[in-house]
Scaffold this motif. Structure first.
Motif, PDB file in Angstrom:
ATOM      1  N   ASN A 184       7.723   1.866  -9.572  1.00  0.00           N
ATOM      2  CA  ASN A 184       8.203   0.528  -9.271  1.00  0.00           C
ATOM      3  C   ASN A 184       7.354  -0.060  -8.164  1.00  0.00           C
ATOM      4  O   ASN A 184       6.790   0.675  -7.350  1.00  0.00           O
ATOM      5  CB  ASN A 184       9.670   0.554  -8.822  1.00  0.00           C
ATOM      6  N   ILE A 185       7.305  -1.378  -8.129  1.00  0.00           N
ATOM      7  CA  ILE A 185       6.607  -2.097  -7.067  1.00  0.00           C
ATOM      8  C   ILE A 185       7.629  -2.977  -6.360  1.00  0.00           C
ATOM      9  O   ILE A 185       8.363  -3.727  -7.009  1.00  0.00           O
ATOM     10  CB  ILE A 185       5.448  -2.953  -7.619  1.00  0.00           C
ATOM     11  N   TYR A 186       7.655  -2.865  -5.034  1.00  0.00           N
ATOM     12  CA  TYR A 186       8.607  -3.619  -4.214  1.00  0.00           C
ATOM     13  C   TYR A 186       7.888  -4.438  -3.156  1.00  0.00           C
ATOM     14  O   TYR A 186       6.849  -4.034  -2.650  1.00  0.00           O
ATOM     15  CB  TYR A 186       9.548  -2.670  -3.465  1.00  0.00           C
ATOM     16  N   ARG A 187       8.476  -5.567  -2.810  1.00  0.00           N
ATOM     17  CA  ARG A 187       8.137  -6.314  -1.603  1.00  0.00           C
ATOM     18  C   ARG A 187       9.426  -6.301  -0.797  1.00  0.00           C
ATOM     19  O   ARG A 187      10.403  -6.962  -1.149  1.00  0.00           O
ATOM     20  CB  ARG A 187       7.719  -7.746  -1.928  1.00  0.00           C
ATOM     21  N   GLY A 188       9.456  -5.487   0.260  1.00  0.00           N
ATOM     22  CA  GLY A 188      10.705  -5.258   0.967  1.00  0.00           C
ATOM     23  C   GLY A 188      11.688  -4.569   0.036  1.00  0.00           C
ATOM     24  O   GLY A 188      11.366  -3.551  -0.574  1.00  0.00           O
TER      25      GLY A 188
ATOM     26  N   LEU B  36       2.159 -11.820  -4.447  1.00  0.00           N
ATOM     27  CA  LEU B  36       1.332 -12.889  -3.906  1.00  0.00           C
ATOM     28  C   LEU B  36       0.286 -12.361  -2.937  1.00  0.00           C
ATOM     29  O   LEU B  36       0.446 -11.287  -2.346  1.00  0.00           O
ATOM     30  CB  LEU B  36       2.220 -13.914  -3.197  1.00  0.00           C
ATOM     31  N   MET B  37      -0.768 -13.157  -2.762  1.00  0.00           N
ATOM     32  CA  MET B  37      -1.838 -12.818  -1.840  1.00  0.00           C
ATOM     33  C   MET B  37      -1.267 -12.541  -0.453  1.00  0.00           C
ATOM     34  O   MET B  37      -0.372 -13.230   0.005  1.00  0.00           O
ATOM     35  CB  MET B  37      -2.836 -13.979  -1.768  1.00  0.00           C
TER      36      MET B  37
ATOM     37  N   ILE C  64       3.030  -4.552  -0.265  1.00  0.00           N
ATOM     38  CA  ILE C  64       3.920  -4.022  -1.298  1.00  0.00           C
ATOM     39  C   ILE C  64       4.044  -2.510  -1.139  1.00  0.00           C
ATOM     40  O   ILE C  64       3.177  -1.854  -0.561  1.00  0.00           O
ATOM     41  CB  ILE C  64       3.431  -4.376  -2.718  1.00  0.00           C
ATOM     42  N   THR C  65       5.141  -1.983  -1.645  1.00  0.00           N
ATOM     43  CA  THR C  65       5.359  -0.549  -1.701  1.00  0.00           C
ATOM     44  C   THR C  65       5.453  -0.160  -3.160  1.00  0.00           C
ATOM     45  O   THR C  65       6.259  -0.724  -3.904  1.00  0.00           O
ATOM     46  CB  THR C  65       6.663  -0.157  -0.971  1.00  0.00           C
TER      47      THR C  65
ATOM     48  N   PHE D 116       3.866   4.472  -1.515  1.00  0.00           N
ATOM     49  CA  PHE D 116       2.535   4.146  -1.011  1.00  0.00           C
ATOM     50  C   PHE D 116       2.460   2.643  -0.774  1.00  0.00           C
ATOM     51  O   PHE D 116       2.792   1.858  -1.666  1.00  0.00           O
ATOM     52  CB  PHE D 116       1.464   4.589  -2.025  1.00  0.00           C
ATOM     53  N   ASN D 117       2.058   2.255   0.423  1.00  0.00           N
ATOM     54  CA  ASN D 117       1.952   0.830   0.769  1.00  0.00           C
ATOM     55  C   ASN D 117       0.559   0.304   0.470  1.00  0.00           C
ATOM     56  O   ASN D 117      -0.436   0.977   0.744  1.00  0.00           O
ATOM     57  CB  ASN D 117       2.268   0.620   2.250  1.00  0.00           C
ATOM     58  N   ILE D 118       0.513  -0.897  -0.071  1.00  0.00           N
ATOM     59  CA  ILE D 118      -0.751  -1.547  -0.429  1.00  0.00           C
ATOM     60  C   ILE D 118      -0.695  -2.998   0.034  1.00  0.00           C
ATOM     61  O   ILE D 118       0.289  -3.705  -0.222  1.00  0.00           O
ATOM     62  CB  ILE D 118      -0.991  -1.501  -1.952  1.00  0.00           C
TER      63      ILE D 118
END
Length: 103
Positions: free
Chosen positions: A93-97, A69-70, A74-75, A7-9
């Motif tokens: 888990n939380i990913y940025r890319g 970061l603002m 994130i996924t 899920f993207n946020i």
């Protein structure tokens, strides 16, 4: 239910402190939002309109690895680790890319 869900946020200014870094408790909110969307995607949206059972978070352990970061996109993932008759365990888990930010 699907074993793996993403899920993207988008991170908004309201999620961050004065330095533009996401407040640590918001990581848990992002994971909760992802679990809700995972249930909805699995067709369990009727959960909110019934009284036969409940989903209760019994234990949370979070490892913060890098700041979110603002304005980051994130996924957040949810993956079933084990499933029993009346309980299940998720790994989120939380990913940025490709970079893992929290687990």
């Amino acid at each position: 239910m699907a074993n793996h869900f993403e899920f993207n946020i988008r991170v908004y200014i309201e999620d961050t402190d004065a330095g533009g870094i996401v407040y640590h408790a918001n990581h848990i909110r992002y994971m909760e939002r992802t679990r809700t969307e995972w249930l909805r995607a699995a067709g369990v949206s009727h959960y909110w309109h019934q009284s036969d059972y409940n989903f209760v978070v019994h234990k949370i352990s979070v490892k913060y690895m890098r700041p979110i970061l603002m304005d980051d996109l994130i996924t957040v993932t949810a993956r079933v680790i084990s499933c029993k008759a009346s309980s299940f365990v998720l790994q989120q888990n939380i990913y940025r890319g490709e970079i893992m930010l929290a687990s």
